[in-house]
Design an enzyme around this catalytic site. Structure first.
Site, mmCIF file in Angstrom:
data_model
loop_
_atom_site.group_PDB
_atom_site.id
_atom_site.type_symbol
_atom_site.label_atom_id
_atom_site.label_comp_id
_atom_site.label_asym_id
_atom_site.label_seq_id
_atom_site.Cartn_x
_atom_site.Cartn_y
_atom_site.Cartn_z
ATOM 1 N N GLU A 21 0.851 -1.194 0.000
ATOM 2 C CA GLU A 21 0.000 0.000 0.000
ATOM 3 C C GLU A 21 0.887 1.245 0.000
ATOM 4 O O GLU A 21 1.728 1.408 0.871
ATOM 5 C CB GLU A 21 -0.933 -0.025 1.219
ATOM 6 N N ASP A 71 -12.462 -0.859 -7.959
ATOM 7 C CA ASP A 71 -12.609 0.281 -8.870
ATOM 8 C C ASP A 71 -11.719 0.152 -10.107
ATOM 9 O O ASP A 71 -12.039 0.705 -11.154
ATOM 10 C CB ASP A 71 -12.248 1.586 -8.148
ATOM 11 N N ALA A 125 -17.657 0.422 -2.544
ATOM 12 C CA ALA A 125 -16.814 -0.294 -1.594
ATOM 13 C C ALA A 125 -17.281 -1.732 -1.388
ATOM 14 O O ALA A 125 -16.465 -2.668 -1.371
ATOM 15 C CB ALA A 125 -16.802 0.446 -0.265
ATOM 16 N N HIS A 177 -44.779 -2.711 13.238
ATOM 17 C CA HIS A 177 -45.451 -1.414 13.315
ATOM 18 C C HIS A 177 -45.172 -0.771 14.658
ATOM 19 O O HIS A 177 -45.282 -1.449 15.682
ATOM 20 C CB HIS A 177 -46.970 -1.588 13.151
#
Ligand code: FAD
Length: 475
Positions: free
Chosen positions: A34, A321, A329, A454
């Site tokens: 990285e 990507d 993501a 509900h």
């Protein structure tokens, strides 16, 4: 000396680090390379910081309206430095979490720029990774059995439009602003542009959105775009659709003022603001990663893979990507898991875009899964739809936000669920019910049979599902 691994992952964004964890679970010796920070775009420049800012904008608006709830406050003030501080703390905490996960999985982290080398003394096939260390120490050579490219993407601009990082910015710089500008022109009314438009307007900034397409959020259902337009206008956002920005003529006219010329309805006009935020999409990081040393193919700026994310070099995979498609993501991480499982000979489940929930975290929020009514018709389906407004949902009234609706799109012939589209409070959480329904191949009436609690916002899902067959109760 070269280091040996089962798998080396280039880029430790959401896709890369999740893939690393899955590979470690499968007993692989894994390294990630990285060049910036573990967590990538999503954690440091995308999902998390933007949602933290959006939440502050929401709280600001809620406090402004607190008298409506019988909670009396004086006029709230905005301390944007504190807003940023809170955002940074959230990012830091999650960053620590990712580093911890790497340690826990015994995943080696190389901090530097990785490049794929061609066949060499280390390996007869391409795939050796050379790491140029961030600390300036000698390059490291890593010889893996498999490589996973997960180098992500970066903001795009328009022809001739220079991002000067000060007056003309992208989301990268916008996230770091120390103070709010008084006005912003946003080029691009897609997800990122609309999130920023909503957030900045809620913070009190004067916002203009310039969108080339005839509608904002052009990938969402048309009814959603219309509702979003209404909501933005209500906030005071000026939205210009069918607006073609003359990108090479954008210029700083005086200190702190930027002029954006655009063509609209046959006329050339100008928008002026303190800053211009360019949000026109993202381009894949395919440069300077050594692709030229391999047979890996690219097309229209993204890496080409087969359905299991294998490139032309079958031991080198690519996900997230950098391969285009839905740049999200949760897509990147799911692809990462599928790629690693495929490498291991497991029954991998690639991403089916029709099953992916897509969210815009503006106020109101937008969420969808499956195809739009228009897309369904274009595909030749005879469709029936059901829509239910939050106005008739008790919990929405209690919550204090009745904006928006839920819309179901079904196949008239088979009752198959084709798409679910939502705009309104908390729909980015509620969409998961529709995503499960899609995954399980449910019909709208099976969703309607599900007993929704509900009072809950999710009752709008049950009612919209009933509405497909004209059976909604509270409409
Ligand atoms: P990235 O996260 O971009 O990671 C790639 C990593 O690779 C980076 O850390 C980079 O430094 C590293 N790298 C690149 N080249 C090299 C190299 N040669 N050597 C070593 N390292 C390298 N998605 C959502 O799902 N939800 C959201 O709410 C959302 N909001 C967003 C908001 C904004 C403002 C932006 C910009 C994006 C948003 N996204 C969102 C999109 C999401 O961030 C991306 O889809 C996701 O980060 C892609 O993950 P990735 O792993 O493919 O790439």
């Amino acid at each position: 000396m070269a280091l040996e691994y089962d798998l080396v992952i280039l880029g430790a964004g959401t896709g890369g680090y999740v893939a690393a964890i899955r590979a470690a679970q499968l007993g692989k010796k894994v390294a990630v390379v990285e060049k910036e920070k573990l967590g990538g775009t999503c954690l440091h420049k995308g999902c998390i910081p933007s949602k933290a800012l959006l939440r502050s904008a929401e709280v600001y608006q809620t406090v402004k309206k607190s008298n409506d709830f019988g909670v009396e406050t004086s006029e709230p003030g905005l301390n944007f430095l504190k807003v940023q501080e809170r955002k940074n703390q959230i990012v830091d905490q999650l960053y620590k979490g990712v580093r911890h996960l790497m340690k826990k999985g015994k995943i080696d982290v190389y901090e530097g720029h990785g490049r794929i080398l061609g066949p060499s003394i280390f390996s007869p096939s391409p795939g050796t990774i050379s790491v140029e260390n961030n600390d300036g120490s000698d390059n490291v050579m890593i010889v893996p059995k498999n490589v996973l490219i997960a180098t992500g993407s970066k903001p795009k601009s328009l022809p001739g439009l220079e991002i000067d990082h000060e007056n003309v910015i992208t989301s990268d710089e916008a996230l770091q602003m120390e103070e709010l500008p008084s006005s912003v022109s946003i080029i691009g009314g897609g997800v990122i542009g609309i999130e920023w438009a909503s957030m900045l307007a809620d913070f009190g900034v004067e916002v203009t959105v310039l969108e080339y397409e005839p509608r904002v959020l052009p990938l969402e259902d048309e009814d959603i775009s219309k509702e979003m337009l209404r909501a933005l206008k209500k906030k005071g956002v000026k939205v210009l659709t069918n607006a073609k920005v003359l990108s090479d003529q954008v210029k700083v006219v005086s200190e702190g003022q930027v002029e954006v010329p655009y063509e609209h309805k046959g006329e050339t006009k100008k928008a002026e603001a303190n800053k211009v935020l360019v949000s026109v999409g993202r381009s894949a990081n395919i440069e300077d990663i050594g692709l030229q040393n391999t047979d890996i193919k690219t097309d229209k700026g993204v890496i080409v893979t087969n359905e299991f994310y294998q490139t032309k070099e079958s031991h080198i995979y690519a996900i997230g990507d950098v391969i285009g498609g839905l740049q999200l993501a949760h897509v990147a991480s799911h692809e990462g898991i599928a790629a690693v499982e495929h490498m291991d000979g497991l029954d991998a489940h690639p991403v089916d875009p029709d099953m992916v929930a897509k969210c815009t975290y503006s106020s109101p929020e937008v969420a969808s899964v499956g195809i739009t009514e228009q897309a369904a018709k274009e595909k030749g389906y005879d469709v029936k739809t059901g829509t239910f407004s939050f106005k008739a949902i008790g919990k929405a009234l209690v919550y204090g936000d009745t904006s928006g609706f839920v819309k179901f799109v079904s196949d008239k012939k088979t009752d198959d669920l084709l798409g679910v589209h939502m705009i309104g409070p908390h729909v980015t959480d509620m969409i998961s019910e529709a995503a499960v329904a899609k995954l399980l191949d449910a019909t709208h009436w099976e969703v309607a049979e599900t007993i929704h609690p509900h009072p809950s916002l999710s009752e709008a899902i049950g009612e919209a599902a009933l509405a497909v067959d004209g059976k909604a109760i509270h409409s």
